[in-house]
Design a protein around this motif. Structure first.
Motif, PDB file in Angstrom:
ATOM      1  N   PHE A 153      -3.394 -11.616 -21.544  1.00 13.57           N
ATOM      2  CA  PHE A 153      -4.518 -11.262 -20.634  1.00 13.57           C
ATOM      3  C   PHE A 153      -3.684 -10.655 -19.651  1.00 13.57           C
ATOM      4  CE2 PHE A 153      -7.636 -12.171 -17.179  1.00 13.57           C
ATOM      5  CZ  PHE A 153      -8.700 -11.339 -17.862  1.00 13.57           C
ATOM      6  N   ARG A 154      -2.744 -10.952 -18.905  1.00 13.05           N
ATOM      7  CA  ARG A 154      -2.237 -10.177 -17.666  1.00 13.05           C
ATOM      8  C   ARG A 154      -1.585  -8.922 -18.073  1.00 13.05           C
ATOM      9  NH1 ARG A 154       2.507 -13.766 -15.606  1.00 13.05           N
ATOM     10  NH2 ARG A 154       2.998 -13.414 -17.845  1.00 13.05           N
ATOM     11  N   TRP A 160       0.782 -10.460  -8.693  1.00 10.87           N
ATOM     12  CA  TRP A 160       0.776 -10.395  -7.187  1.00 10.87           C
ATOM     13  C   TRP A 160       2.126  -9.871  -6.878  1.00 10.87           C
ATOM     14  CZ3 TRP A 160      -3.381 -11.691  -4.796  1.00 10.87           C
ATOM     15  CH2 TRP A 160      -4.257 -12.354  -5.183  1.00 10.87           C
ATOM     16  N   LEU A 161       3.088 -10.116  -7.762  1.00  8.08           N
ATOM     17  CA  LEU A 161       4.530  -9.426  -7.254  1.00  8.08           C
ATOM     18  C   LEU A 161       4.050  -7.886  -7.493  1.00  8.08           C
ATOM     19  CD1 LEU A 161       7.340  -9.325  -6.476  1.00  8.08           C
ATOM     20  CD2 LEU A 161       7.928  -9.661  -8.805  1.00  8.08           C
ATOM     21  N   ALA A 221       2.294  -2.495  -1.864  1.00 10.05           N
ATOM     22  CA  ALA A 221       2.232  -2.666  -0.445  1.00 10.05           C
ATOM     23  C   ALA A 221       3.370  -2.221   0.289  1.00 10.05           C
ATOM     24  CB  ALA A 221       1.618  -3.897  -0.068  1.00 10.05           C
ATOM     25  N   MET A 222       4.541  -2.835  -0.227  1.00 13.13           N
ATOM     26  CA  MET A 222       5.975  -2.484   0.429  1.00 13.13           C
ATOM     27  C   MET A 222       6.258  -0.953   0.238  1.00 13.13           C
ATOM     28  SD  MET A 222       8.126  -5.563  -0.585  1.00 13.13           S
ATOM     29  CE  MET A 222       9.728  -5.166   0.114  1.00 13.13           C
ATOM     30  N   THR A 223       5.637  -0.403  -0.791  1.00 11.23           N
ATOM     31  CA  THR A 223       6.246   1.109  -1.200  1.00 11.23           C
ATOM     32  C   THR A 223       5.154   1.939  -0.077  1.00 11.23           C
ATOM     33  OG1 THR A 223       6.471   0.639  -3.360  1.00 11.23           O
ATOM     34  CG2 THR A 223       5.822   2.932  -3.007  1.00 11.23           C
ATOM     35  N   VAL A 224       3.835   1.525   0.180  1.00 11.70           N
ATOM     36  CA  VAL A 224       3.002   2.291   1.058  1.00 11.70           C
ATOM     37  C   VAL A 224       3.670   2.447   2.483  1.00 11.70           C
ATOM     38  CG1 VAL A 224       0.762   2.317   2.313  1.00 11.70           C
ATOM     39  CG2 VAL A 224       0.915   1.684  -0.351  1.00 11.70           C
ATOM     40  N   PHE A 225       4.252   1.128   2.939  1.00 11.91           N
ATOM     41  CA  PHE A 225       4.836   1.019   4.247  1.00 11.91           C
ATOM     42  C   PHE A 225       6.191   1.569   4.473  1.00 11.91           C
ATOM     43  CE2 PHE A 225       1.231  -1.901   4.293  1.00 11.91           C
ATOM     44  CZ  PHE A 225       0.546  -1.467   5.602  1.00 11.91           C
ATOM     45  N   LYS A 226       7.120   1.304   3.345  1.00  8.61           N
ATOM     46  CA  LYS A 226       8.423   1.680   3.590  1.00  8.61           C
ATOM     47  C   LYS A 226       9.182   2.416   2.201  1.00  8.61           C
ATOM     48  CE  LYS A 226      10.363  -2.886   2.869  1.00  8.61           C
ATOM     49  NZ  LYS A 226      11.475  -3.866   3.232  1.00  8.61           N
ATOM     50  N   GLY A 227       8.312   2.598   1.136  1.00  8.25           N
ATOM     51  CA  GLY A 227       9.001   2.923   0.095  1.00  8.25           C
ATOM     52  C   GLY A 227       9.226   4.431  -0.016  1.00  8.25           C
TER      53      GLY A 227
END
Length: 479
Positions: free
Chosen positions: A287-288, A459-460, A466-472
């Motif tokens: 399902f995931r 979740w990972l 989110a990390m990509t948006v801010f520093k990726g």
């Protein structure tokens, strides 16, 4: 006797679930037409007439979902997840049936309320059961006594899991290990943050018969024996099995595979009843995976639409920077070694690799055009890959794909390099957001890629996005 009692309890739980589903169906009608919008009152009779079909559908979904398998050692979070998955599947089937049912138009709000109520009631029932079981087992009732054969990493981790989840009702009486006094406590495990304990070793493995006899004579016999031994210890496992066969203790095998350096998506399945241990495999389809693919489609489609003005501006800039096409196609490798053509905004002249062939981009090289250099530094040249995601070649999150010609060299130089192809390649990944990109250490990059594969969760993925948006996007190693 134990099997009959287990079947009785499973059937009792199944009946209780069906009763709660029927209750949720009626309560949803009450909320919809008696509480929220009374002026739009609709009789209950059509809803009651459709209830037998709802119970049949949801009963089948609950049965195939695995909720009623005997899993004394299953985490409560996994049970809640299984309930949520079953409710989602039941809701999809019910909505499909309602679409073809033309005799009466059911309220969509009623269906939503029903799904929420059913989820809450099913989970609430299991929470109540687990609360009662936990209190009873913590007070010493219905406790199973466990002997662990093998005080290695697997055996100690098993004991820590039993201590971490006392509601499971397992009491470890001790270990058997041929090292006896030389056994040391394993380092702390992030999964089980209890204080580290040195294993209480009762004797060597061949003393299992005496240990089982001694505990039986004391009135507190051993109920379960867990053989946590390496697969090479076949003779010892056979001896343990023969000893258990002379007693009433059940025997479970927990192969100690921690000695293997490379394990990816390890799991157990069966082929016509024959147990099969998967050591290196892709993530099983569940399902995931469906949710991940749906999120990829929605995210990539939204990105392509929202970024379309920027994509058009970049296309014009690339076209004016040098002769040639706007997009650059390059063969890359993804899941299970399958290749595809990755899309990028062209950042170099068309003949840039005519004399060198396929080479890795390096900091300070002069092959890129002025526009292309800017696109690389800002990672904007990667934006067309959302089309690759939409087509199913890539995922939004995953190890970055590499060129097959370069992989031929890497696979022999870097241990475990090909394991990164046990999942679909991504636009961004765990290694990229930690700076392992461009002309950096391949060993560290593979280390981070394998961490992602071994610890993957939805979740990972969200964290990496989110990390990509801010520093990726902009990084000193992007060139």
């Amino acid at each position: 006797m134990l099997r009959e009692r287990s079947l009785f309890l499973q059937r009792l739980l199944f009946g209780a679930d069906l009763a709660l589903i029927a209750l949720a169906w009626v309560l949803a009608w009450v909320l919809r037409f008696e509480v929220l919008t009374p002026p739009e009152w609709v009789p209950l009779t059509p809803y009651l007439g459709f209830l037998p079909f709802v119970l049949a559908v949801w009963g089948g979904v609950l049965l195939v979902s695995g909720l009623y398998r005997t899993r004394r050692a299953q985490r409560l979070t996994l049970v809640v997840y299984a309930v949520a998955r079953a409710v989602a599947l039941g809701l999809v089937v019910s909505l499909g049936a309602l679409f073809f049912y033309r005799e009466f138009s059911f309220s969509r709000l009623h269906v939503i309320l029903f799904a929420l109520l059913a989820s809450g009631l099913l989970v609430g029932l299991r929470l109540a059961i687990y609360t009662v079981l936990r209190r009873g087992r913590e007070s010493g009732r219905n406790v199973r006594r466990v002997l662990i054969v093998g005080a290695g990493k697997a055996g100690q981790r098993l004991a820590r899991a039993f201590r971490h989840y006392p509601w499971m009702g397992f009491e470890v009486v001790g270990f058997l290990d041929d090292r006896e006094g030389d056994v040391e406590a394993e380092p702390p495990d992030p999964l089980y943050p209890q204080p580290v304990r040195r294993p209480h070793v009762l004797g060597p493995v061949d003393a299992i018969g005496d240990v089982l006899d001694r505990h039986a004579d004391g009135g507190g016999g051993v109920d379960l024996v867990y053989a946590a031994l390496p697969l090479a210890a076949v003779d010892k496992i056979q001896a343990v099995a023969e000893a258990c066969a002379r007693h009433t203790a059940h025997l479970c095998l927990v192969p100690d595979l921690f000695g293997l350096d490379l394990l990816v998506n390890s799991r157990i399945s069966d082929v016509d009843g024959l147990p099969v241990i998967h050591l290196l495999d892709e993530a099983p389809f569940d399902f995931r995976q469906v949710v991940k693919r749906a999120a990829d489609v929605v995210f990539s489609l939204t990105a392509l639409v929202a970024l379309s003005p920027l994509l058009a501006l970049i296309a014009v800039a690339v076209k004016r920077s040098s002769p040639g096409p706007v997009l650059y196609r390059q063969e890359r490798m993804s899941l299970n070694g399958q290749t595809f053509d990755i899309l990028k905004f062209r950042s170099m002249p068309v003949d840039a690799e005519a004399g060198t062939g396929a080479v890795w981009s390096r900091k300070g090289e002069a092959r890129a055009t002025r526009v292309g250099s800017f696109l690389r530094r800002t990672s904007l040249d990667e934006l067309p890959q959302f089309w690759n995601v939409l087509m199913g070649d890539m995922s939004v999150v995953g190890p970055r794909p590499e060129r097959p010609t370069l992989i031929e060299g890497f696979r022999h130089q870097i241990p475990g390099y090909m394991l990164r192809h046990k999942t679909k390649a991504g636009i961004t990944g765990w290694a990229q957001v930690h700076g392992w990109r461009g002309d950096t250490s391949l060993t560290k990059r593979i280390e981070y890629d394998l961490y992602y594969i071994q610890n993957w969760s939805l979740w990972l993925d969200l964290k990496i996005v989110a990390m990509t948006v801010f520093k990726g996007f902009v990084h000193e190693n992007a060139h």
